[in-house]
Design a protein around this motif. Structure first.
Motif, short mmCIF file in Angstrom:
data_model
loop_
_atom_site.label_atom_id
_atom_site.label_comp_id
_atom_site.label_asym_id
_atom_site.label_seq_id
_atom_site.Cartn_x
_atom_site.Cartn_y
_atom_site.Cartn_z
N GLN A 70 13.18 77.56 67.12
CA GLN A 70 14.06 77.91 67.72
C GLN A 70 14.27 79.30 68.32
OE1 GLN A 70 16.59 76.68 64.03
NE2 GLN A 70 17.57 75.39 65.54
N ARG B 211 26.01 73.93 68.36
CA ARG B 211 25.36 72.55 68.73
C ARG B 211 23.86 72.65 69.25
NH1 ARG B 211 30.06 72.55 71.72
NH2 ARG B 211 29.02 73.30 73.90
N LYS C 162 21.55 72.90 66.11
CA LYS C 162 21.88 71.71 65.43
C LYS C 162 22.62 72.29 63.89
CE LYS C 162 17.94 69.71 67.61
NZ LYS C 162 16.94 69.07 67.40
#
Length: 522
Positions: A395, A489, A492
């Motif tokens: 990420q 969002r 996650k």
């Protein structure tokens, strides 16, 4: 025959040209300390100038200093899990220090580098409960480790070391570098316990500050007005939480008789004066702050020396020009600001960690970045440097373009933070929020005191005033709320937080998010 020789010669020349053109995979050294505040590195220029760190400054002068390196979760184990996986804790599974265990079967950057031909090692503090995976060699401290004569675990075998732990870790790191397979590029994680609580300096650094009186932070006696109950109800203050061990009124464990004699020779005359003074109130807090700064900076002095020894070794062995050296910490730390020690908060001293990177041929010496970067980006950066594909599940983002002085147009302008552990050990309420170059929007959740706060760091750099209810910030608040929702969002983040993430009983259901409550100060 001549044609054959010509063709052979051309093939050999082509191979040599291709070999010369192919860049060598760089070696990577990450020196990672525990709870090292950026305020305690002289290259960062803190107004208090707590100590000089010549070797860390040397690294900054030969590379890049990052002024806004942030952590996703300001606590030891979770921060280390982020570094290894390039993922937030809600995805890598190590969410707190109380009941998490690192899943060593998941993808980590050391595993990927090892697969790509790197020789890999981790030495020092691990703090992830399970054994290391993805390393050809590992020798780690069990749990938090201790400062003197530390027990360690070497490839699963219990061993006992002699000496000061920072020196031991450095000795082992350099020994591994000497004995490594020199035909391979290498990854070394040299990870210190220092300067973690309870800040026990090396004997050679007792009195190194000459009984200096350290300047106090402006917020040493913060009254916590204009903020919610979270900052008032914490248990991490010099006033209430500082123990006799923290204050060196009790010696650290595991000293030899000879070490204890030197320890007592420094501390006991000073402790006797303290006991005779019978201090209370603000005078007691001031005494504790001075003792804390002596001890904390003492442990940093040894870390700084360790950095110098590693840099010297790389230069002596001709490795410096093809070795990326990174110095960072698992998070920042409070050095008396708001009357606190420890970390955990989204507030700047905790959220922001030091980051110094030297990458010869890529990074200009003495450069400074104010971009929002993170320990979340380390895995991606190391993989990028080695020419290894970055897994889609990670990420963060490679720091390579920023290190090369080319900030991507789409680089992050906001950052998501989360902290879960409650109530032990320091009663810092669970919270999450969004951070920009100027603002922080924070949601304290998971307890009966569910509320939001907004800080404007440009006008309020010490983060003393919650402006959530100020009409002048209504537009800013709305924008930050939308950005926070977007980040959750994208990253996650689960809407419902499993109860065990907060250290709660299994039957205690807690939701993160849900209906917002107004800015009610409790």
């Amino acid at each position: 025959m001549n044609s054959l020789l010509l063709l052979t010669g051309l093939a050999v020349a082509g191979a040599l040209t291709a070999s010369a053109a192919a860049p060598r995979q760089p070696n990577i050294v990450l020196i990672f300390s525990d709870d090292h505040a950026y305020q305690a590195i002289s290259a960062y220029g803190d107004a208090r100038r707590l100590l000089e760190t010549p070797h860390l400054d040397r690294l900054a002068k030969s590379g890049m200093r990052f002024d806004r390196a942030l952590v996703p979760n300001s606590i030891c184990g979770p921060s280390r899990a982020v570094v290894l996986t390039g993922k937030y804790n809600h995805l890598n599974g190590f969410v707190n220090n109380s009941n998490s265990r690192f899943d060593g079967s998941q993808v980590t950057f050391p595993k990927l580098l090892q697969k790509a031909g790197y020789q890999t090692a981790v030495i020092g503090k691990w703090h992830l409960v399970s054994d290391p995976t993805g390393f050809d060699f590992w020798q780690i401290l069990p749990g938090q480790g201790i400062y003197y004569n530390p027990p360690m675990i070497r490839m699963g075998e219990q061993v006992k070391m002699e000496g000061y732990t920072t020196d031991v870790i450095t000795d082992l790191s350099i020994e591994w570098l000497r004995k490594r397979d020199k035909s391979k590029p290498f990854l070394l994680l040299s990870q210190h316990k220092a300067p973690h609580r309870e800040w026990a300096p090396a004997l050679r650094h007792l009195g190194a500050d000459g009984d200096r009186v350290y300047p106090e932070p402006e917020t040493l006696f913060d009254d916590y007005a204009n903020r919610g109950i979270a900052v008032r109800d914490q248990d991490m203050s010099l006033e209430k939480t500082f123990t006799p061990r923290d204050a060196k009124l009790d010696p650290p464990p595991n000293l030899t008789p000879e070490q204890r004699k030197a320890w007592d020779a420094y501390y006991e005359p000073r402790n006797a004066k303290f006991r005779a003074a019978n201090l209370s109130g603000r005078d007691l807090v001031r005494w504790r702050y001075q003792r804390y700064m002596h001890d904390y900076t003492g442990t940093v002095r040894a870390v700084d020396e360790s950095v110098g020894r590693v840099l010297d070794y790389l230069e002596k062995e001709g490795l410096a020009e093809n070795t990326i050296v990174v110095y960072s910490s698992d998070q920042g730390f409070f050095l008396g600001e708001h009357g606190w020690f420890d970390k955990r908060w989204i507030f700047e001293e905790s959220l922001r960690t030091p980051l110094l990177v030297r990458w010869p041929g890529v990074t200009r010496g003495g450069s400074v970045s104010k971009d929002l970067v993170s320990t979340l980006d380390f895995a991606e950066t190391f993989l990028d440097a080695a020419g290894v594909a970055i897994p889609a599940e990670m990420q963060g983002h490679s720091l390579r373009p920023i290190l090369a002085g080319r900030r991507p147009a789409d680089w992050r302008t906001s950052f998501y933070y989360q902290y879960f552990e409650w109530p032990a050990p320091h009663r810092v309420r669970p919270h999450y929020g969004v951070v920009t170059d100027r603002y922080k929007l924070v949601h304290f959740f998971g307890t009966a005191d569910d509320y939001w706060e907004l800080y404007d760091r440009e006008k309020d750099p010490h983060e003393l005033r919650n402006v959530l209810g100020d009409p002048a910030y209504a537009t800013t608040r709305s924008e930050l709320e939308r950005e926070l929702a977007r980040l959750r969002r994208e990253l996650k983040v689960p809407e419902q937080i499993p109860p065990h993430w907060l250290g709660r009983q299994a039957g205690d259901q807690t939701k993160q998010g849900g209906k917002k409550k107004q800015a009610k100060q409790k």
